[in-house]
Design an enzyme around this catalytic site. Structure first.
Site, PDB file in Angstrom:
ATOM      1  N   GLU A   1      21.831  90.286 -48.066  1.00  0.00           N
ATOM      2  CA  GLU A   1      21.262  91.540 -47.514  1.00  0.00           C
ATOM      3  C   GLU A   1      19.855  91.564 -47.838  1.00  0.00           C
ATOM      4  O   GLU A   1      18.923  92.159 -47.293  1.00  0.00           O
ATOM      5  CB  GLU A   1      21.895  92.844 -48.127  1.00  0.00           C
TER       6      GLU A   1
ATOM      7  N   HIS B   1      16.038  93.772 -39.399  1.00  0.00           N
ATOM      8  CA  HIS B   1      17.156  93.377 -40.305  1.00  0.00           C
ATOM      9  C   HIS B   1      18.472  92.811 -39.640  1.00  0.00           C
ATOM     10  O   HIS B   1      18.960  91.702 -40.157  1.00  0.00           O
ATOM     11  CB  HIS B   1      17.497  94.908 -41.099  1.00  0.00           C
ATOM     12  N   GLU B   2      18.802  93.260 -38.766  1.00  0.00           N
ATOM     13  CA  GLU B   2      20.323  92.716 -38.239  1.00  0.00           C
ATOM     14  C   GLU B   2      19.870  91.502 -37.421  1.00  0.00           C
ATOM     15  O   GLU B   2      20.807  90.704 -37.565  1.00  0.00           O
ATOM     16  CB  GLU B   2      20.735  93.904 -37.057  1.00  0.00           C
TER      17      GLU B   2
ATOM     18  N   HIS C   1      19.947  88.715 -39.921  1.00  0.00           N
ATOM     19  CA  HIS C   1      21.282  88.293 -40.323  1.00  0.00           C
ATOM     20  C   HIS C   1      21.741  87.024 -39.351  1.00  0.00           C
ATOM     21  O   HIS C   1      22.050  86.089 -39.921  1.00  0.00           O
ATOM     22  CB  HIS C   1      22.295  89.576 -40.331  1.00  0.00           C
TER      23      HIS C   1
END
Length: 271
Positions: A203, A140-141, A144
């Site tokens: 997100e 997820h990070e 980004h």
């Protein structure tokens, strides 16, 4: 009033010009985004801020946990590079020199700066539980960063705060403020209600890309559901920073479940 009206028109005109000249596309989702800042400058700032952060924070003395972070991180990084190459977008990470560190911080959080500079806080480990849970967070990070969300956020911040001032000028004239803007853009120390939270759209993109990355790295995307369910049960205390600007738990879990069939197409079970 006339001055205010003139200023509004100027900002709108600037935004239009910036949008038409600085539009790029997010991998997988195809969303158009505006990134005003050269990625080379973002990577340069990342190296400095990452180094400063590590100097002011204690690395974890837990050798086993640290090794796990580096192992899972390296596998996710390899999956990212493989995915982007398959899409003809390998240039997005051409300047990345991956680095993964675990720091002693009670807050459940993790982040990734441009250039592949990643930090995981020990406070997230009780929620990740194992390698699969950690893969959810790292996927997820890193998503980004790969999707240039930080650049997008900082671009918005420069327009809002400094009227679209060039990054080099902002660094020269307002170094402390610009550095703070950079750190907030990448979720370092961001609190509830702070400037530039990731948008729900960003997100959602990070969730989807993250599932693909972890699947390609050999981690079952279904682990994302159980991870976010554990995070949701952390109620009764101040919401962890990792969740503070994210969609509602029920919405996120529902969306993740809907995307699982697509993510499973990329799943390569580890031997």
């Amino acid at each position: 009033m006339n001055k205010l009206y003139s200023k509004i028109l100027t900002v709108l005109a600037l935004l239009f010009l910036l949008f038409t000249d600085s539009c790029s596309t997010v991998p997988l989702t195809g969303r158009k985004q505006v990134n005003l800042l050269p990625e080379s400058q973002m990577v340069s700032m990342s190296l400095t801020n990452y180094s400063d952060f590590l100097k002011s924070h204690k690395l974890s003395s837990d050798a086993k946990a640290t090794a796990m972070v580096k192992k899972v991180g390296s596998e996710i990084a390899a999956a990212v590079e493989s995915f982007l190459k398959s899409k003809g977008k390998e240039k997005l990470v051409k300047d990345y020199k991956w680095e993964f560190n675990l720091v002693e911080e009670n807050e459940p959080n993790a982040w990734c700066m441009p250039g592949g500079k990643v930090v995981v806080y020990t406070g997230i480990l009780p929620f990740t539980k194992d390698e699969s849970g950690l893969a959810v967070v790292l996927g997820h990070e890193i998503a980004h960063a790969v999707a240039r969300h930080g650049n997008e956020r900082m671009s918005q911040g420069l327009v809002v705060q400094y009227g679209g001032m060039a990054l080099s000028t902002a660094l020269k004239e307002k170094p402390k403020e610009t550095q703070a803007l950079f750190m907030k853009a990448y979720g370092v120390g961001t609190q509830v209600g702070a400037l530039l939270p990731y948008s729900r759209l960003q997100e959602s993109e990070a969730d989807k890309l993250g599932l693909v990355f972890m699947a390609m790295a050999g981690y079952d995307p279904h682990s994302a559901i159980t991870f976010w369910e554990r995070m949701a049960k952390a109620g009764g205390q101040k919401p962890p920073e990792l969740m503070s600007t994210h969609p509602a738990d029920e919405t996120r879990i529902k969306d993740l479940k809907e995307f699982l069939p697509e993510a499973m197409k990329y799943y390569k079970k580890q031997k």
